[in-house]
Motif scaffolding. Structure first.
Motif, short mmCIF file in Angstrom:
data_model
loop_
_atom_site.label_atom_id
_atom_site.label_comp_id
_atom_site.label_asym_id
_atom_site.label_seq_id
_atom_site.Cartn_x
_atom_site.Cartn_y
_atom_site.Cartn_z
N ILE B 8 0.84 -1.20 0.00
CA ILE B 8 0.00 0.00 0.00
C ILE B 8 0.87 1.25 0.00
O ILE B 8 0.62 2.20 -0.74
CB ILE B 8 -0.92 0.01 1.25
N ARG B 11 2.41 1.66 -3.40
CA ARG B 11 1.43 2.04 -4.43
C ARG B 11 0.90 3.45 -4.21
O ARG B 11 0.60 4.15 -5.16
CB ARG B 11 0.29 1.03 -4.45
N ASN B 12 0.82 3.84 -2.95
CA ASN B 12 0.40 5.22 -2.67
C ASN B 12 1.44 6.21 -3.14
O ASN B 12 1.11 7.28 -3.65
CB ASN B 12 0.14 5.41 -1.18
N LYS B 15 0.92 6.44 -6.72
CA LYS B 15 -0.34 7.08 -7.11
C LYS B 15 -0.27 8.60 -6.95
O LYS B 15 -0.66 9.34 -7.83
CB LYS B 15 -1.46 6.53 -6.24
N TYR B 16 0.25 9.05 -5.79
CA TYR B 16 0.35 10.50 -5.58
C TYR B 16 1.77 10.92 -5.92
O TYR B 16 2.56 11.26 -5.05
CB TYR B 16 0.02 10.85 -4.13
#
Lengths: 229, 820
Positions: B8, B11-12, B15-16
């Motif tokens: 997580i 991937r965060n 993503k950001y």
């Protein structure tokens, strides 16, 4: 399975007090498929949250699987929720950063299962929802219907006895909506208790019983034709 | 579970991308700057630590008080007979080492090269830790004809490291002499306050002087030219020895002398040599401790700013993750699992940033010399202190950053997480507080930088009472027997060169050894003892010719200059400055005759019987750290001193051509002597090299901290604009203009920066004042640096925020609403 007596839920801010539920009495037996209907703001979702142990009632009694859970701590509610209740939401509520498989596996992770066991159960759930071929995709790569099937897989993966569905077809077109309703009906046939909030009379037709809410009160409870508890 | 968190977290980050990049790289860059600055501070603090005997080595210091103005003077310079007496009278001294600095000309490939040298006693090599690679430390300097050189000097002169037994031709005075290399020392560490490439036995310092001078140097208690270093025996105590100094002084200098000048001797531990600026020394380097403290604080401020960026961006991102956490709670996550997830994720991103920062620092460390203008060996990865600090930082940063969201978010129930998701649009109060602190610090640094810059400009542009611009100093080796002849001939001939306005011969040695870290303008450096209490413990003087005032552009206030006609000046004439007149309280200085004869001693002051013929305006013959002092000019031909420098004032036109002509002239007059020319204004400026260097370091570090703060602001404003996208859409649908939207997004941030500005002036004012007390001549602190500091930072911050605001304002409202 569920007994609610004189349930009351009041939301208060500094200036306004809003009664979302007022003296609600409901009983749901194991294996039932119940639809809750009513206009927006009538308290459907609030009722579902209390049933799903996401929230405590302000007043009244609530029994789940024989336990009085009216005033349990967050921790106790979480323990009881785990493995017993599965949720399905209108907006699917999948975690965007996790793959299909990882989303389905998540409840098992919180149950502390081993990796092998998780893999076996998550794959079985995906197989059941015919989503195995999409196991490594991320939610955004799927259609709405597929996302909701993944959400259902996640709800059933831990063999939940109760599935709470909040307008499960609300964001889907009629074909995908029907598909989802069929899956829910199948689950119910296999013994899972289902409580579904819906605006759609068509979806409510799948249920054995329809409870109508209005301004926080239960106004009618109808047995659907052809269904018997 | 950990794997899930790692997934997580990664991937965060993906993503950001923008705010991940900003928070990660911001922290990494901040840490990198901080590590490099702290390593430099540690380097500064590590000076002289490598000496094994560091706890038993002391330098003898002297302090006198000017009875006229109560000014305290510090000195490390002592006379030679005193060293002998100390060694004889105090059995607690294990060894006494005389050290003095100088320069000599070394023959290489048929040409003489000027090199700085140190004259030291033989024990120097065994008491200090300067190990020899070849040769024996105990005996290397025991023969007067030996020389010890460093590894690099050996390579330079002999092309090999082991040059033991080789001969070096060195000119200490007029005549060259051969010295045998008896030892090769390891190169002196950069963090040694004593630097050298060539060590000669101390006797050479005295024996290289003229016969007359030799007698004075070796016999006079009143002529100081060396530093006395002492190591104590194991059972001896510094304080006990110091307590015996007053009696020692009275025995040798007489009661009245000691009392009048309030002489005190002390022992300065080696560990305090580098940071004690009271004692400016020609033997050791020194630095202002305040600067390394300032730099250390800036390093921590940078880290704090980067840490705050990381925290505020991470915190803001968590408010947009309510939904995800709500889902996790719904499907069974309990409170401590959510807490653990948040702490774990922060720990992972934080570790990532820290590793990146360390790698960056390791890559950049070799280039840090460009910033610090000092060559230093920063071995980061092998430094345990670094690793312990970094681990500590990781834990602290993880806890501070994650505890607040962990406790706050995990405590919410799932339904409120879903309903709060859309309302988390405003900047949380904690983050607002952090931004205020961040900008308060950045503005304080900026103000400090402006104050420093103002003071340095003030010093560099201050009217010194003489004009150093367009004046060059041509070096003469004053040890040459015919130095005066060469000097006068060159001076006369040079005046014929077009572009030369005037020339003057002076005994002062105006030397620019800045490449060795030594700048010695050498103006009025002769110090003569005096009994006139109004003049303190000595009179600075310079031996010059009649063109000195014209060449240096010093104004004659009253009276006359020395006569310009050769052999027509009486030997008792002197010119004094206004401070001298004031000190003597003369109403009518011209024609005054100095009386400088103590009643109880046979000794006579060198200016006794001299007649004042002129008064010049005060000029700063010392740096602006020192106040103006009384001083005397004498004619060079009346004091039997050789010239050390020919000063030449040039026209600013065609200067390179004039200089090349000056060089040709030199080669035709003194072909065997190297032509060394230095610009007077450069030398004046180099007196403040340390200030200029530190100002540069501090300015760059301050800019780094402001950029980092803005980096964070950029990320945060992007996050806020993104989160308020629906609101912006709705406002635009209902008629908001671009300007309205710009104001909407920017005003909160600008207000925070203004709050930061409000807290910074008291801190900046206090710190700036502290720094300025070190200068005798300084600027008055006014509102301007504060205004500039605040406005600069506000402007940068405004630009940063508007970037995001403009982007948000120009988006199509339909799209904004659809995205929601």
């Amino acid at each position: 399975m569920i007994q609610a007596k004189n349930l009351k839920k009041v939301y208060s801010t500094e200036e306004v007090e809003t009664t979302a539920l007022n003296n609600v009495n409901i009983e749901i037996k194991e294996g039932e498929f119940v639809a809750i209907m009513g206009p927006s703001g009538c308290g459907k979702s609030t009722l579902l949250n209390i049933m799903g142990l996401l929230d405590n009632p302000s007043d009244g009694e609530y029994h789940f699987l024989g336990h009085d859970v009216s005033n349990r701590t967050e921790r106790e509610r979480a323990q009881l929720r785990k493995g017993n209740i599965g949720f399905i939401f209108q907006s699917f509520n999948l975690i965007d950063e996790l793959t299909v498989f990882e989303n389905v596996e998540l409840p098992l992770l919180y149950l502390g299962m081993s990796a092998d066991e998780r893999k076996e159960k998550a794959e079985a759930a995906l197989e059941r929802m015919s989503m195995m071929h999409r196991r490594n995709h991320f939610p955004q790569q799927l259609s709405g219907g597929q996302q909701q099937r993944v959400a259902i897989a996640r709800a059933v993966v831990a063999n939940a006895k109760l599935i709470l569905a909040d307008e499960p077809t609300g964001n889907l077109d009629s074909d995908h909506g029907n598909e989802v309703m069929k899956v829910l009906a199948e689950l119910n046939e296999q013994g899972t208790t289902i409580v579904m909030v819906t605006h759609s009379p068509h979806d409510a037709d799948y249920a054995m019983r329809v409870i109508h809410l209005f301004d926080g009160h239960v106004v009618t409870e109808n047995m659907q034709e052809g269904f018997h508890v | 579970m950990f794997k899930n968190y790692l997934k997580i977290a990664l991937r965060n980050l993906k993503k950001y991308k923008i705010d991940s990049f900003i928070s990660l790289s911001g922290l990494a860059i901040g840490l990198c700057c901080c590590v490099i600055l702290i390593m430099y501070v540690r380097f500064e603090w590590s000076y002289d630590n490598f000496h094994t005997n560091k706890n038993s080595i002391y330098r003898l210091t002297g302090q006198t008080v000017n009875s006229g103005n109560n000014e305290v003077r510090h000195s490390t310079i002592h006379p030679y007979p005193q060293s002998i007496a100390l060694e004889e009278e105090f059995p607690e001294i294990k060894s006494l080492i005389n050290i003095s600095g100088g320069s000599a000309q070394f023959l290489k490939d048929g040409k003489y090269i000027l090199e700085p040298i140190k004259f030291v006693d033989p024990e120097f090599l065994s008491e200090f830790t300067f190990p020899l690679i070849f040769g024996d430390s105990k005996t290397a300097l025991s023969n007067v004809d030996n020389i010890v050189i460093t590894e690099s000097a050996a390579k330079k002169y002999f092309g090999k490291t082991n040059a033991v037994g080789e001969l070096m031709t060195i000119r200490l005075r007029d005549e060259p002499k051969d010295f045998m290399v008896s030892g090769i020392a390891k190169d002196v560490p950069a963090n040694s306050s004593i630097q050298f490439n060539f060590l000669l036995p101390f006797e050479n310092q005295i024996s290289s002087a003229s016969a007359k001078e030799q007698k004075t140097l070796s016999g006079s208690w009143y002529i100081g030219f060396l530093e006395t270093w002492i190591t104590l025996k194991e059972d001896a105590n510094k304080e006990d020895l110091e307590a015996k100094f007053p009696a020692f002084l009275e025995r040798h200098f007489g009661n009245s002398w000691v009392e009048r000048n309030q002489i005190q001797y002390g022992l300065q531990p080696l560990s305090q040599v580098y940071f004690n600026e009271n004692y400016r020394s020609g033997v050791t380097q020194s630095s202002n401790k305040a600067y390394s403290l300032i730099l250390g604080s800036i390093a921590l401020v940078i880290l704090l700013i980067a840490g705050i960026n990381f925290m505020s961006l991470t915190l803001s991102r968590y408010t947009s993750r309510y939904h995800e956490i709500g889902i996790r709670k719904t499907i069974g996550a309990i409170r401590h699992q959510i807490k653990f997830q948040i702490i774990g994720e922060v720990f992972i991103t934080c570790s990532f940033a820290i590793i990146l920062g360390i790698v960056l620092a390791e890559l950049l460390a070799p280039y840090s010399g460009v910033l610090f203008q000092k060559e230093l060996d920063l071995s980061l990865l092998s430094d345990p202190v670094l690793w312990i600090s970094v681990l500590g930082l990781l834990v602290i940063l993880t806890l501070i950053t994650s505890l607040y969201p962990a406790v706050k978010i995990s405590g919410k129930n799932a339904t409120s997480l879903f309903s709060d998701d859309r309302s988390a649009q405003k900047i949380p109060v904690l983050i607002k507080g952090l931004i205020v602190v961040q900008f308060g610090l950045a503005i304080t640094l900026m103000i400090g930088t402006y104050v420093m810059k103002g003071q340095i400009n003030f010093i560099l542009n201050k009217d010194l009472g003489f004009n150093p611009e367009n004046v060059v100093a041509v070096e003469i080796n004053s040890e040459l027997q015919n130095a005066l002849k060469i000097g006068q001939l060159y001076s006369t001939e040079a005046q014929r060169i077009p572009g030369v306005l005037s020339t003057s011969v002076t005994a002062g040695e105006y030397r620019d050894y800045s490449k060795y870290g030594i700048v010695d303008i050498g103006m009025a450096q002769m110090m003569s003892a005096t009994t006139l209490s109004q003049l303190g413990d000595g009179i600075p003087s310079e031996a010059v010719d009649a063109q000195y005032l014209e060449t240096m552009d010093i104004e004659l206030v009253t009276g006359a200059n020395f006569s310009k006609q050769a052999n027509t000046f009486p030997s008792d004439e002197i010119i004094v400055n206004q401070a001298f007149v004031e000190a003597m309280a003369w109403d009518n200085p011209i024609g005054q005759i100095l009386e400088d004869k103590p009643e109880d001693q046979g000794w006579v002051g060198p200016f006794d019987g001299k007649k004042v013929i002129g008064v010049i305006e005060n000029y700063h013959f010392k740096s602006l750290y020192d106040p103006l002092q009384p001083m005397v000019l004498q004619h060079i031909e009346t004091v039997e001193r050789n010239p050390g420098t020919i000063l030449i004032r040039l026209s600013s036109d065609r200067m390179p051509e004039t200089i090349s002509n000056l060089k040709s002239l030199w080669n035709s007059i003194a072909a065997q002597e190297a032509f060394n020319l230095a610009f007077m204004d450069d030398m004046v400026q180099r007196q403040y090299n340390e200030e200029i260097r530190w100002n540069r370091i501090i300015r760059i570090s301050s800019m780094a901290s402001i950029l980092l703060a803005c980096f964070g602001l950029f990320g945060l404003s992007a996050l806020v604009a993104q989160r308020r996208i629906k609101e912006i859409g709705i406002r635009k649908v209902f008629g908001a203009s671009i300007k309205n939207i710009l104001v909407l997004i920017s005003k909160d941030f600008v207000l925070l920066v203004i709050c930061g500005f409000a807290i910074s002036p008291p801190v900046a004012w206090y710190l700036s004042n502290q720094w300025l007390t070190g200068f005798s001549y300084k600027i008055d602190l006014d509102a301007l640096p504060f205004l500039y500091g605040g406005l600069t930072v506000l402007l940068i911050a405004l630009t940063t925020v508007s970037w995001q605001s403009v982007k948000a304002a120009f988006q199509n409202p339909v799209e904004n609403l659809r995205n929601e």
